[in-house]
Scaffold this active site. Structure first.
Site, PDB file in Angstrom:
ATOM      1  N   HIS A 186       0.803  -1.228   0.000  1.00 31.66           N
ATOM      2  CA  HIS A 186       0.000   0.000   0.000  1.00 31.66           C
ATOM      3  C   HIS A 186       0.835   1.276   0.000  1.00 31.66           C
ATOM      4  CE1 HIS A 186      -4.110  -1.564   0.606  1.00 31.66           C
ATOM      5  NE2 HIS A 186      -3.535  -2.537   1.278  1.00 31.66           N
ATOM      6  N   LYS A 242      -8.413  13.753   4.716  1.00 37.60           N
ATOM      7  CA  LYS A 242      -7.614  12.532   4.661  1.00 37.60           C
ATOM      8  C   LYS A 242      -6.557  12.624   5.753  1.00 37.60           C
ATOM      9  CE  LYS A 242      -6.723  13.454   0.349  1.00 37.60           C
ATOM     10  NZ  LYS A 242      -7.057  12.204  -0.317  1.00 37.60           N
ATOM     11  N   LYS A 281       0.554  14.211   0.980  1.00 38.75           N
ATOM     12  CA  LYS A 281      -0.830  14.485   0.566  1.00 38.75           C
ATOM     13  C   LYS A 281      -1.051  15.981   0.329  1.00 38.75           C
ATOM     14  CE  LYS A 281      -2.615  10.366   2.891  1.00 38.75           C
ATOM     15  NZ  LYS A 281      -3.164   9.611   1.753  1.00 38.75           N
TER      16      LYS A 281
END
Length: 835
Positions: free
Chosen positions: A377, A568, A574
């Site tokens: 991931h 998030k 990010k």
């Protein structure tokens, strides 16, 4: 915890276990609800708490799950039925009530029953706490996977940890993140069933003892260990209206001896319960702060605890049915490792097969390497878990021996393939040499698995070209892609009932189990009445979101404004920082009077920062400081509002994604593995502004480039830019970015906190900034201008919104799980009797 022996000489008679089916009508639900409320929970006319009617409702629904649960278990227990087991340290389940009613198909009946009793379903639903079993996308993905597996009737069992406390409850004080314990189990979890008869013993410490068995074979046993017990709690996972209920089994740690009476009688109360406390610490909290040695050790204990308990559980069931014949074990079982967290399972399965069941190395390895499958991931090398050899040696000495042996045999094969290539041997070794030798858990997972997959097309490609290139060259057949998805039952049908109803009225309800049917919405983009109805639903959802924002942040939103959302986990890659730089740019424009044809904008940013992640927490502070200046400036007014929404969680997202106009998916290209928030927003008609990263690429391919606001460098361009990256020159050449940096550097947003944001400024201006924030600023601002221009044309924006929902069919976990099953697990769907 001392377990009593359980007598199991005879099976219960059918008179005990077979009951007539429970009614799903209003009257039956009402009768059961009243019985639980009055007799089981002991409530009367003086009860004022909503906790008891909520619990009575859960027990009423759980009964109906239970009968389907039993039928599913019997159907999956046929002799040659293959099973898959999903091992994950996180399952971000959210609330179960709404999802259970939806999947059982009795939401209306429950609502009517409660109404007749003078109760409101919405009020009872708010009593339920979000299950604190996960943090971010990894855990929510696992929850969506379980929903889809049950809906597809696949015999898949989830294994996780029953954390007493979740990640933490996030508060904002003076702009700073403050962590408060998330004691989600304070009032218990009425959905679960404790299964103490399946308790397992988990070993730590001790030493390996080599000996010869009765047949003269060299064997090993793990002795002088400090043991804890793993007690299972089962949570039902219902499929969508198909009678299937799968299981999520959560392990809770308990001491082997709860209480040392001798210590207590000697006056040493703390010492008398020390063993109990130490054992229970393993499952006390999700993601303990691993900035300290103790935190790291606890994390490793959690990972081994999960792997060992789960594997022992599966092997016990196998032996109960087949004895010690493991010749067909690999044909009938697959373990899917959700990231590197459960990678201990590779060595632990070897240990169990050899030390507990007497198999030889070759036979045990043949089974292990054909049952393990690994999902990666992350593309961040620092996120690939490594554990100090010395810590493994102290906590898991027997596993360390096995890992050394796996590594020696593996490197022998590599040397035979590439003779004399010592650099390759060093790169591929499971042990990273250095002052502090480390075990590379991702490499252990790859070597021990028959399948290795990424979670988006770009992610999977970058894995084999970068992080795992050596392994791909050795075993190209192992590597594959499984693009993530989300379950449309929760993330459209459940969280957006108004839009769900509008869609079903026009194309039927088949999309709830076949999301590709949403493509039928495309022609309706030209239907004026349908577009008007779509906008009305969006406005209703924006009102719900505005009410949430006002309740939690005290800021009022204009419903006509563009709702611009980024929620998030807080992490530099990010790029919440890039988002707030754009907000500062908009603020600067307003203050300079540059507001011609202005589109009002309400910006929502939310997410938790890991307690030890200083920069992420400083960015939260910056967002809140900017929000304080913007929201309290009369000149700005309704042109721009900014909030940091605290304590981002599943139940909040169920309100956020239906009310969002613009979805921010702005990670540095090549850093986001997939993303699933981007899919939830798209499914609910939000339009994405994003980079070519993770699943954004496939979202853009599905919806068309004209319905996606693209900006930024590609992954290849990011790597090229790094070689001569000069952010100071970029700032000097861009007037807008220069003004933003001047506002930051002047302390405009921290007038009474001098120097507070210097680390943020330094990170932006650093030529070594891995997230290249400055490099993407101009492209991002230009894409935001395009979004604002299009938002002014509400008819066109509505068409784009409808097309995003219509194109979201690929991003259902139903599709993802079909691919896992067809290409990795190869399970046969079950057929519960009577369904």
């Amino acid at each position: 915890m001392q377990l009593k022996a359980v007598c199991a000489t005879t099976k219960p008679s059918s008179l005990l276990t077979e009951l007539p089916p429970l009614g799903m009508d209003v009257a039956s639900i009402t009768d059961d609800f009243r019985r639980y409320y009055n007799y089981t929970l002991g409530c009367d006319g003086d009860c004022l708490s909503t906790h008891y009617p909520y619990k009575a409702l859960v027990l009423t629904l759980r009964d109906r799950l239970m009968e389907r649960w039993k039928k599913s278990k019997y159907a999956a227990r046929t002799k040659d039925c293959k099973h898959a087991y999903y091992l994950s340290l996180e399952f971000l389940m959210g609330r179960a009530l709404g999802n259970t009613m939806l999947n059982l198909g009795i939401t209306d009946e429950v609502g009517k029953s409660l109404y007749e009793l003078g109760l409101r379903l919405e009020e009872l639903a708010e009593v339920e706490m979000d299950a604190g079993l996960g943090n971010g996308g990894l855990g929510r993905l696992a929850a969506c996977f379980l929903d889809s597996c049950a809906t597809l009737r696949l015999p898949v069992m989830g294994y996780g940890i029953r954390y007493e406390y979740g990640m933490f409850r996030q508060l904002i004080e003076n702009g700073y993140q403050v962590e408060e314990p998330d004691h989600w189990l304070r009032d218990g979890n009425p959905w679960e069933i404790e299964r103490p008869e399946h308790t397992k013993r988990i070993r730590f410490g001790g030493r390996s003892e080599h000996y010869r068995d009765a047949d003269g074979r060299m064997r090993v046993r793990w002795v002088d260990t400090h043991d804890v017990l793993a007690v299972p709690y089962d949570v039902p996972i219902p499929g969508y209206r198909n009678g299937v209920v799968n299981t999520l089994r959560l392990w809770q740690a308990a001491a082997t001896d709860v209480f040392d009476l001798g210590e207590f009688n000697a006056g040493s109360y703390p010492e008398s319960v020390a063993a109990k406390n130490e054992a229970e610490n393993i499952t006390m909290v999700l993601y303990p702060n691993d900035a300290s040695e103790n935190g790291k050790e606890l994390r490793l204990r959690q990972q081994y605890f999960l792997a060992s308990a789960s594997l022992q559980d599966v092997l016990t069931r196998w032996v109960r049915s087949y004895g010690n014949d493991f010749s067909r074990f690999a044909e009938n079982n697959t373990f899917q490792l959700n990231d590197t967290h459960p990678a201990c399972a590779v060595a632990e399965l070897m240990r169990l097969l050899m030390d507990e069941y007497g198999l030889g190395w070759e036979e045990a390895w043949e089974i292990t390497s054909n049952t393990m499958a690994y999902t990666n991931h992350t593309l961040l090398p620092e996120a690939l878990e490594k554990w100090p050899v010395r810590m493994f040696e102290r906590l898991l000495p027997r596993l360390l021996e096995i890992i050394y042996e796996i590594n020696a045999r593996f490197l022998g094969g590599v040397a035979a393939r590439w003779p004399g290539d010592t650099d390759r041997l060093r790169r591929m070794s499971l042990i990273e040499e250095g002052p502090e030798p480390q075990i590379r858990m991702a490499f252990l997972a790859i070597v021990g698995s028959f399948s290795v997959n990424g979670v988006a097309a770009l992610h999977s490609r970058l894995l084999v070209e970068g992080l795992f290139r050596d392994f791909y060259e050795l075993w190209p057949e192992k590597f594959n892609n499984k693009t993530n998805g989300v379950t449309q039952r929760r993330w459209l049908a459940g969280c957006n009932p108004a839009l769900s109803e509008l869609i079903s009225e026009n194309i039927g309800e088949g999309w709830k189990t076949d999301l590709e049917q949403l493509r039928q919405l495309r022609p309706l983009t030209e239907d004026h009445e349908f577009r008007a109805a779509w906008r009305a639903v969006k406005r209703l959802n924006k009102r719900r979101l505005a009410e949430l924002v006002e309740a939690e942040c005290g800021v009022r939103f204009d419903l006509d404004a563009m709702f611009d959302v980024q929620v998030k986990r807080m992490h530099e890659y990010k790029r919440q920082l890039l988002n707030i730089l754009h907000v500062i740019h908009l603020y600067d424009r307003i203050k300079r009077g540059d507001t011609k044809e202005w589109v009002p904008r309400c910006v929502i940013i939310g997410g938790k920062a890991a307690p030890g992640y200083a920069m992420a927490k400083l960015i939260i502070k910056l967002i809140n400081n900017v929000a304080g200046v913007v929201n309290n400036d009369p000149e700005v007014g309704d042109h721009l509002k900014v909030v940091f929404l605290p304590n981002y969680r599943v139940s909040a997202m169920e309100i956020i994604c239906p009310g969002t106009d613009l979805s921010e998916q702005i990670s540095t290209a090549g850093k986001e593995a997939s993303g699933t928030g981007n899919m939830k927003f798209m499914m609910n008609g939000a339009i994405t502004i994003g980079t070519l990263d993770g699943a954004n690429i496939e979202i853009r391919e599905e919806v068309g480039e004209e319905n996606f606001f693209l900006f930024g460098l590609t992954a290849a361009e990011v790597e090229a830019v790094r070689k001569n990256y000069n952010p100071a020159a970029i700032v000097a050449a861009d007037e807008d970015l220069g003004r933003v940096m001047q506002l930051l550097g002047s302390g405009h947003f921290n007038q009474f906190e001098p120097g507070l944001f210097e680390p943020v400024i330094h990170s932006i201006l650093s030529p070594f900034d891995p997230w290249v924030v400055a490099a993407d600023f101009r492209s991002y601002v230009d894409a935001q201008r395009r979004a604002a221009e299009l938002y002014r044309d509400q008819e066109r924006w509505t068409r784009m919104s409808i097309l995003n929902t219509a194109a979201s069919g690929k991003f259902s976990t139903d599709r993802t799980m079909r691919e896992y099953n067809e290409e990795i697990w190869k399970l046969t769907p079950i057929e519960p009797q009577g369904e």
